[in-house]
Design a protein around this motif. Sequence first.
Motif, PDB file in Angstrom:
ATOM      1  N   VAL A   1       0.839  -1.203   0.000  1.00 41.65           N
ATOM      2  CA  VAL A   1       0.000   0.000   0.000  1.00 41.65           C
ATOM      3  C   VAL A   1       0.872   1.250   0.000  1.00 41.65           C
ATOM      4  O   VAL A   1       0.622   2.205  -0.753  1.00 41.65           O
ATOM      5  CB  VAL A   1      -0.965  -0.001   1.205  1.00 41.65           C
ATOM      6  CG1 VAL A   1      -1.693   1.347   1.321  1.00 41.65           C
ATOM      7  CG2 VAL A   1      -1.977  -1.130   1.076  1.00 41.65           C
ATOM      8  N   TYR A   2       1.908   1.276   0.815  1.00 42.81           N
ATOM      9  CA  TYR A   2       2.812   2.432   0.820  1.00 42.81           C
ATOM     10  C   TYR A   2       3.465   2.628  -0.551  1.00 42.81           C
ATOM     11  O   TYR A   2       3.678   3.755  -0.994  1.00 42.81           O
ATOM     12  CB  TYR A   2       3.892   2.269   1.886  1.00 42.81           C
ATOM     13  CG  TYR A   2       3.438   2.519   3.300  1.00 42.81           C
ATOM     14  CD1 TYR A   2       2.796   3.697   3.659  1.00 42.81           C
ATOM     15  CD2 TYR A   2       3.679   1.571   4.295  1.00 42.81           C
ATOM     16  CE1 TYR A   2       2.390   3.925   4.976  1.00 42.81           C
ATOM     17  CE2 TYR A   2       3.286   1.798   5.618  1.00 42.81           C
ATOM     18  CZ  TYR A   2       2.641   2.969   5.947  1.00 42.81           C
ATOM     19  OH  TYR A   2       2.247   3.196   7.246  1.00 42.81           O
TER      20      TYR A   2
ATOM     21  N   LEU B   1       2.175   1.960  -3.478  1.00 38.92           N
ATOM     22  CA  LEU B   1       1.200   2.457  -4.444  1.00 38.92           C
ATOM     23  C   LEU B   1       0.546   3.769  -4.034  1.00 38.92           C
ATOM     24  O   LEU B   1      -0.021   4.465  -4.890  1.00 38.92           O
ATOM     25  CB  LEU B   1       0.108   1.406  -4.663  1.00 38.92           C
ATOM     26  CG  LEU B   1       0.518   0.110  -5.351  1.00 38.92           C
ATOM     27  CD1 LEU B   1      -0.658  -0.848  -5.412  1.00 38.92           C
ATOM     28  CD2 LEU B   1       1.035   0.385  -6.754  1.00 38.92           C
ATOM     29  N   ARG B   2       0.630   4.121  -2.758  1.00 33.34           N
ATOM     30  CA  ARG B   2      -0.126   5.261  -2.242  1.00 33.34           C
ATOM     31  C   ARG B   2       0.800   6.278  -1.569  1.00 33.34           C
ATOM     32  O   ARG B   2       1.032   6.220  -0.360  1.00 33.34           O
ATOM     33  CB  ARG B   2      -1.160   4.772  -1.221  1.00 33.34           C
ATOM     34  CG  ARG B   2      -2.276   3.895  -1.783  1.00 33.34           C
ATOM     35  CD  ARG B   2      -3.375   4.745  -2.380  1.00 33.34           C
ATOM     36  NE  ARG B   2      -3.975   5.589  -1.371  1.00 33.34           N
ATOM     37  CZ  ARG B   2      -4.985   5.205  -0.565  1.00 33.34           C
ATOM     38  NH1 ARG B   2      -5.493   3.997  -0.666  1.00 33.34           N
ATOM     39  NH2 ARG B   2      -5.477   6.057   0.317  1.00 33.34           N
TER      40      ARG B   2
ATOM     41  N   ASP C   1       0.100   9.105  -0.711  1.00 34.03           N
ATOM     42  CA  ASP C   1      -0.693   9.867   0.251  1.00 34.03           C
ATOM     43  C   ASP C   1      -0.828   9.149   1.587  1.00 34.03           C
ATOM     44  O   ASP C   1      -1.247   9.744   2.582  1.00 34.03           O
ATOM     45  CB  ASP C   1      -2.099  10.115  -0.316  1.00 34.03           C
ATOM     46  CG  ASP C   1      -2.873   8.815  -0.534  1.00 34.03           C
ATOM     47  OD1 ASP C   1      -2.332   7.921  -1.233  1.00 34.03           O
ATOM     48  OD2 ASP C   1      -3.993   8.688  -0.014  1.00 34.03           O
ATOM     49  N   ALA C   2      -0.490   7.860   1.636  1.00 28.91           N
ATOM     50  CA  ALA C   2      -0.662   7.062   2.852  1.00 28.91           C
ATOM     51  C   ALA C   2       0.553   7.234   3.764  1.00 28.91           C
ATOM     52  O   ALA C   2       1.684   6.960   3.361  1.00 28.91           O
ATOM     53  CB  ALA C   2      -0.844   5.597   2.501  1.00 28.91           C
TER      54      ALA C   2
ATOM     55  N   ALA D   1      -3.357  -4.494  -2.338  1.00 26.19           N
ATOM     56  CA  ALA D   1      -3.084  -3.057  -2.500  1.00 26.19           C
ATOM     57  C   ALA D   1      -3.715  -2.515  -3.782  1.00 26.19           C
ATOM     58  O   ALA D   1      -4.292  -1.420  -3.789  1.00 26.19           O
ATOM     59  CB  ALA D   1      -1.579  -2.804  -2.497  1.00 26.19           C
ATOM     60  N   ARG D   2      -3.631  -3.283  -4.856  1.00 25.57           N
ATOM     61  CA  ARG D   2      -4.205  -2.813  -6.123  1.00 25.57           C
ATOM     62  C   ARG D   2      -5.731  -2.821  -6.078  1.00 25.57           C
ATOM     63  O   ARG D   2      -6.389  -1.949  -6.643  1.00 25.57           O
ATOM     64  CB  ARG D   2      -3.682  -3.655  -7.284  1.00 25.57           C
ATOM     65  CG  ARG D   2      -2.185  -3.444  -7.538  1.00 25.57           C
ATOM     66  CD  ARG D   2      -1.744  -4.000  -8.878  1.00 25.57           C
ATOM     67  NE  ARG D   2      -0.321  -3.745  -9.094  1.00 25.57           N
ATOM     68  CZ  ARG D   2       0.178  -2.588  -9.515  1.00 25.57           C
ATOM     69  NH1 ARG D   2      -0.649  -1.569  -9.777  1.00 25.57           N
ATOM     70  NH2 ARG D   2       1.472  -2.438  -9.686  1.00 25.57           N
TER      71      ARG D   2
ATOM     72  N   GLY E   1      -6.747   0.232  -4.193  1.00 27.27           N
ATOM     73  CA  GLY E   1      -6.628   1.440  -4.999  1.00 27.27           C
ATOM     74  C   GLY E   1      -6.523   2.679  -4.135  1.00 27.27           C
ATOM     75  O   GLY E   1      -5.758   2.713  -3.173  1.00 27.27           O
ATOM     76  N   MET E   2      -7.317   3.681  -4.426  1.00 22.99           N
ATOM     77  CA  MET E   2      -7.299   4.932  -3.672  1.00 22.99           C
ATOM     78  C   MET E   2      -8.363   4.975  -2.576  1.00 22.99           C
ATOM     79  O   MET E   2      -8.567   5.994  -1.934  1.00 22.99           O
ATOM     80  CB  MET E   2      -7.480   6.112  -4.616  1.00 22.99           C
ATOM     81  CG  MET E   2      -6.334   6.300  -5.601  1.00 22.99           C
ATOM     82  SD  MET E   2      -4.713   6.442  -4.790  1.00 22.99           S
ATOM     83  CE  MET E   2      -4.917   7.996  -3.900  1.00 22.99           C
ATOM     84  N   SER E   3      -9.040   3.862  -2.344  1.00 19.06           N
ATOM     85  CA  SER E   3     -10.021   3.807  -1.268  1.00 19.06           C
ATOM     86  C   SER E   3      -9.319   3.935   0.086  1.00 19.06           C
ATOM     87  O   SER E   3      -8.190   3.471   0.250  1.00 19.06           O
ATOM     88  CB  SER E   3     -10.787   2.485  -1.315  1.00 19.06           C
ATOM     89  OG  SER E   3     -11.633   2.349  -0.179  1.00 19.06           O
TER      90      SER E   3
END
Length: 234
Positions: A80-81, A83-84, A86-87, A141-142, A145-147
């Motif tokens: 997740v980190y 791909l994101r 913002d996280a 993680a995919r 997504g952005m959820s």
Amino acid sequence: MIDDLAIRQREVRLLARACDRAGLTTAYGHCSVRLDAASFLVCAPKPMGLITPSDEGSVVRLDAPLPDGVLGEVRMHREVYRLRPDANAIVRFISPSILALAALGRTPRPRHGFGAYFSAQVPFWPDPNLVRNDAAAEGVARTMGMSPGIVVSVNGAVVAGADAAQALTLAIFLEDAARIELAVLQAGCGDQPALTEEQCAARATWAGRVAERQWDYWTAQDAERTAVHGVAGT
């Protein structure tokens, strides 16, 4: 002078124990905070409510295998980190209402104020196996997504926030959204419309210290409570 890593260690411990106090976890679950673009800090591999001020978490790099001693499902945090950007904080938790809905192959719909933070519907990872390999972790993680969160089949959920307080808040809100969804289903009203995307966007605000108040409440009795990098804890 306390160094930045020591501050982050304390922040992770506060987050872990807050998750336990909020009823999000018992023996299982883990949380983390991002350190920089290349690494994050995950809590000690023990029940979050039993983490003591002397327990230190592990630094995990985004471009390397998990260090020895780090729980296998921490792979989800890493992916997740990756791909994101913002996280900045992640909570992996296993809570009662989330599990009950997942057993039905369902995730919460946005039916009340807390649910509005998960506009449309929370994604669902359908594989009931534990996520202990890289391919599955990347798939989670995919799918997320952005959820703000994802339900990981019958193994709980993962949420990602802009900071520790927001990640804690999202975990609490997701469990409450699941509680409401179960109540609606038990009342035989599952086909009733949920909030629209426009209504969710208007309602899901972080203004007014929404996350900070949750942090204040759930860390109020914590011996390590303190102000950490803008996270409330006076």
